[in-house]
Design an enzyme around this catalytic site. Structure first.
Site, PDB file in Angstrom:
ATOM      1  N   ASP A 187       0.871  -1.173   0.000  1.00  8.77           N
ATOM      2  CA  ASP A 187       0.000   0.000   0.000  1.00  8.77           C
ATOM      3  C   ASP A 187       0.904   1.218   0.000  1.00  8.77           C
ATOM      4  OD1 ASP A 187      -2.044  -1.767   0.176  1.00  8.77           O
ATOM      5  OD2 ASP A 187      -2.764  -1.150   2.145  1.00  8.77           O
ATOM      6  N   ASP A 194     -14.118  -4.908  -2.844  1.00 10.63           N
ATOM      7  CA  ASP A 194     -14.108  -4.884  -1.378  1.00 10.63           C
ATOM      8  C   ASP A 194     -15.497  -5.291  -0.910  1.00 10.63           C
ATOM      9  OD1 ASP A 194     -11.516  -3.975  -1.468  1.00 10.63           O
ATOM     10  OD2 ASP A 194     -12.000  -1.891  -1.008  1.00 10.63           O
TER      11      ASP A 194
END
Lengths: 203, 257
Positions: free
Chosen positions: B11, B130
């Site tokens: 990330d 997600d």
């Protein structure tokens, strides 16, 4: 010795360029037919759709130049679509391929598993007696990175250099005189891919 | 035999690697290019960058990081976060990404997936999904880094994305992400069995056995993990040895001879 990477306008050449550098040469990327005709070796990468790729080659006047180079004995390394466009047509889309090899380009049947066939798969070579020099130092069952939904079915099985298994056996690479072309991506296959590229540069 | 893939995920925010704990707390774990190079050397099958800054400045930074990474790493590189348009995809692919992961923009305008797949090929288009379990046992789709419920059914959404030309799904369980309790196997299996394209399981890996479960019980084609690798708990090589011992098909490392 000029190694030329064909820019068909379909996708990124950066990875192929960098991998060839890592394999020991300084390649030139081009969409200029004259540069192709003068090349000592040509690398034909390709991403995206068959139709777009061959259409772009038509537009650039590159199609004839590549065919001329291939027919005059210039070592040719095709990668992914650079393998598929050696054939005259593909199930994927309209458009005239180079037609240097006879056979078909077919979509994987859904029963093989997930499509695209994506990831690292091991390849086997056919004949250990007369091993292709481009496979020097590359053992049986070496893993290469694949990402494709279509695969080639050459009419002449003698051109098959490597096979791979995904649901059933399919052709992972062909060799026909000065033409070598693989369905996998040597530029994304870490050390194994760099080794294959380095072998090609010796041709 | 097609190997199952291990994908370390970095990330990235404003040029630095971070890892969200349930998408909120962030910790700094270094330079992304350097980290990617280490993972490549350890035998990662693929590397994923998720740009969580997603600001215009962040996007410019990620292009640079992708360029530098693609210059020294010869495994596939997936980049996601803030990809809004076909042109965003083009920039990332030209910078050296092999695949782009699209999340929020697909929920806003699903046709983006078919347009991008037509332009760059399905193999270059990953849809990042997600999903969070609802009280009635379904899964709801979230966008904006897990902040916005979309009112979309997870199963139907995944099927739609595959139909529209996605080449792969990156499936993150919101309930598990950052918890280290293991992948949400029920969700993973539900989606793996429903779509004809590869599925990457993500969210919740805490121990190496979780990877085995994701690839066997969950049936995923690849597993994505972040913190288990970032903080040196395990190397990619250890993860691969563990999976191999469990009978999972794994790529043998290349040994130059």
């Amino acid at each position: 010795m000029a190694t030329v990477v064909i820019d068909s306008g379909s996708g990124n050449l950066r990875s192929v360029h960098r991998a060839l550098e890592a394999a020991g040469c300084v390649p030139e990327c081009t969409a200029d037919p004259d540069v192709v005709r003068r090349a000592d070796r040509i690398v034909v990468p390709g991403q995206g759709a068959f139709g777009d790729c061959v259409h772009n080659l038509e537009n650039h006047g590159m199609r004839e130049a590549i065919i001329e180079a291939a027919n005059s004995g210039t070592p040719y390394l095709g990668i992914c679509l650079g393998l598929q466009i050696l054939f005259a047509s593909s199930e994927e889309s309209e458009g005239q391929g180079l037609g240097l090899l006879d056979g078909d380009v077919q979509r994987f049947a859904p029963d093989v598993g997930k499509v695209p066939h994506m990831g690292w798969n091991s390849v086997t070579w056919e004949n250990s007696e007369s091993r292709d020099p481009i496979l020097e130092g590359i053992p049986q069952e070496t893993y290469f990175y694949f990402t494709h939904s279509y695969h080639v079915e050459p009419t002449d099985s003698n051109v098959i250099a490597l096979r791979c298994h995904y649901g059933h056996d399919f052709v992972a690479a062909i060799r026909s005189e000065n033409l070598f072309a693989c369905q996998f991506h040597p530029e994304k296959s870490q050390g194994a891919g760099i080794a294959l590229l380095a072998n090609f540069l010796k041709a | 035999m097609l190997a199952k893939r291990i994908i370390p995920c970095l990330d990235v925010k404003d040029g630095r690697v971070v890892k969200g704990i349930n998408f909120v707390e962030l910790r700094d774990a270094g330079d992304p290019v350097e980290q990617a190079t280490v993972y490549d050397a350890q035998g990662a099958d693929e590397i994923c960058f998720l740009d969580i800054s997603a600001s215009p400045e962040g996007k410019a930074t990620i292009l640079d990081i992708v360029r530098h990474t693609a210059d020294c790493v010869f495994v596939p590189l997936t980049v996601g976060g803030g990809v809004r348009t076909v042109d965003d995809c083009r920039k990332l692919l030209e910078a050296g990404a092999d695949k782009v992961a699209i999340n929020t923009a697909a929920t806003r305008r699903p046709e983006l997936i078919s347009e991008a797949a037509k332009r760059f090929g399905s193999q270059a288009i990953v849809v990042a999904v997600d999903a969070k379990k609802t009280p009635d046992g379904r899964y709801e789709i979230y966008s904006h880094g897990g902040r916005t419920p979309e009112g979309l059914d997870g199963l139907e959404w995944c099927k739609q994305m595959a139909d529209m030309g996605a080449g792969e799904l990156l499936l993150t369980s919101m309930d598990r992400d950052g918890t280290r309790q293991g992948y949400e196997l029920e969700l993973t299996r539900l989606i793996v069995d429903a779509v004809p394209i590869p599925v990457i399981a993500s969210g919740g890996v805490g121990v190496l056995d979780h990877m085995t479960e994701g690839l066997t019980t969950g049936g995923a084609d690849a597993v994505l993990a972040a913190s288990i690798f970032h903080y040196g708990e395990h190397t990619i090589g250890e993860a691969k040895a563990h999976l191999r011992a469990a009978g999972v098909p794994i790529r043998e490392p290349w040994n130059a001879s």
